[in-house]
Design an enzyme around this catalytic site. Structure first.
Site, short mmCIF file in Angstrom:
data_model
loop_
_atom_site.label_atom_id
_atom_site.label_comp_id
_atom_site.label_asym_id
_atom_site.label_seq_id
_atom_site.Cartn_x
_atom_site.Cartn_y
_atom_site.Cartn_z
N LYS A 149 -9.93 -9.61 5.36
CA LYS A 149 -9.72 -8.66 6.46
C LYS A 149 -10.12 -9.26 7.81
O LYS A 149 -11.23 -9.78 7.94
CB LYS A 149 -10.54 -7.38 6.21
CG LYS A 149 -10.10 -6.63 4.97
CD LYS A 149 -11.03 -5.46 4.65
CE LYS A 149 -10.63 -4.81 3.33
NZ LYS A 149 -11.63 -3.87 2.82
N GLU A 205 -7.06 6.95 7.65
CA GLU A 205 -6.73 7.91 6.60
C GLU A 205 -5.30 8.43 6.78
O GLU A 205 -4.96 9.08 7.78
CB GLU A 205 -7.71 9.09 6.53
CG GLU A 205 -9.07 8.71 5.94
CD GLU A 205 -8.96 8.28 4.48
OE1 GLU A 205 -8.29 8.95 3.70
OE2 GLU A 205 -9.55 7.24 4.13
N VAL A 211 -6.32 0.28 4.98
CA VAL A 211 -5.08 0.63 5.65
C VAL A 211 -4.56 1.93 5.01
O VAL A 211 -4.92 2.22 3.87
CB VAL A 211 -4.02 -0.50 5.50
CG1 VAL A 211 -4.43 -1.72 6.27
CG2 VAL A 211 -3.74 -0.82 4.04
N CYS A 254 0.82 -1.23 0.00
CA CYS A 254 0.00 0.00 0.00
C CYS A 254 0.85 1.28 0.00
O CYS A 254 1.65 1.51 0.91
CB CYS A 254 -0.93 0.01 1.20
SG CYS A 254 -1.94 1.51 1.26
N1 LIG Z 1 -7.48 7.69 1.33
C1 LIG Z 1 -6.92 6.53 1.99
C2 LIG Z 1 -6.58 5.48 0.94
C3 LIG Z 1 -6.08 4.19 1.58
C4 LIG Z 1 -6.26 3.01 0.64
O1 LIG Z 1 -6.75 3.16 -0.50
N2 LIG Z 1 -5.86 1.83 1.12
C5 LIG Z 1 -6.04 0.64 0.33
C6 LIG Z 1 -4.72 -0.13 0.16
S1 LIG Z 1 -3.51 0.87 -0.63
C7 LIG Z 1 -6.97 -0.31 1.07
O2 LIG Z 1 -6.87 -0.49 2.26
N3 LIG Z 1 -7.87 -0.95 0.32
C8 LIG Z 1 -8.73 -1.96 0.85
C9 LIG Z 1 -10.17 -1.74 0.46
O3 LIG Z 1 -10.49 -0.64 -0.07
O4 LIG Z 1 -10.96 -2.64 0.69
C10 LIG Z 1 -5.68 6.95 2.77
O5 LIG Z 1 -5.05 7.94 2.39
O6 LIG Z 1 -5.38 6.31 3.80
#
Ligand SMILES: N[C@@H](CCC(=O)N[C@@H](CS)C(=O)NCC(=O)O)C(=O)O
Length: 230
Positions: free
Chosen positions: A41, A66, A54, A14
């Protein structure tokens, strides 16, 4: 700041997690990293992450989600500022952190594009974003000069995708840019950036890209054909 060590709930690939890790490392804040499987998860993660994403920073019994909120919190509770102090310059840096997030979205669209036409549209969009970054860069080595800032922690993970793409083909993403090469090299050399991912990150990322079943995945099976044919 709490005396308990922070726990950063993470995922190996990530880029938003990397922002938090780079910031924690730059500020010499001790933390434990806990990687989870986002395809499966854990229940405890669903409780502390309302969006199911995450990174999450656990601080005692509290949990912050965030990445932007996490790094701004770290900025407030530590005394090594990574944002500029001038309000207008600080706001400009925050805007370019948003731009880094939008660029990550474009990259995700590129590697998920199902066919050549969709891939080309995302390729052109990504090249445009990078041209705009190039125009915003100062004389370096970092975004606004000699000091490594939060905005640099946001852009560093972007270039890890470009490193992977470079091994697949020439997608003409940096045509006409004159400052990005130096910026990219400075970020790649920064110890906090280098240690934000595990040694097997490049191989894992390539594996992830290959498994998308996308146009890019197909190019990875015929790397010579990919050169210059994006
Ligand atoms: N806006 C969020 C984006 C975080 C994000 O997109 N995380 C992704 C992995 S890079 C995630 O956890 N995706 C799992 C999902 O959406 O189910 C931040 O800045 O923390």
């Amino acid at each position: 700041m709490t005396t308990e060590p922070y726990v950063l709930v993470s995922h190996t690939l990530c880029p938003y997690v990397q922002r938090a890790i780079i910031t924690l490392t730059e500020k010499a804040v001790p933390f434990h990293r806990v990687d989870i499987d986002l395809a499966n998860k854990p229940d405890w993660f669903r409780v502390i992450s309302p969006l199911g994403r995450v990174p999450v920073l656990q601080i005692g019994n509290d949990a912050l989600f965030e990445s932007a909120v996490i790094v701004e919190y770290l900025e407030e509770v530590t005394d090594q500022p990574m944002h500029p102090t001038d309000p207008l310059e600080k706001a400009r840096h925050r805007a370019w952190i948003e731009m880094a997030s939008a660029t990550l979205d474009t990259i995700a669209g590129l590697y998920a594009a199902p066919d050549a036409a969709a891939f080309e549209a995302k390729r052109a969009a990504l090249a445009d974003r990078l041209a705009r970054l190039n125009a915003a860069l100062d004389d370096g080595p970092y975004f606004s000069g000699a000091k490594f800032r939060l905005v640099d922690a946001a852009w560093a993970p972007v270039f890890r995708y470009l490193d992977a793409f470079d091994g697949i083909g020439d997608f003409r993403l940096l045509s006409g840019t004159d400052k990005i090469a130096g910026y990219r090299a400075a970020l790649a050399a920064r110890p906090s950036v280098r240690t934000a991912v595990a040694a097997d990150y490049p191989a894992r990322l390539l594996d992830h890209l290959r498994q998308r079943g996308s146009h890019l995945s197909q190019l990875m099976d015929q790397p010579l054909a990919a050169a210059g044919t994006a």
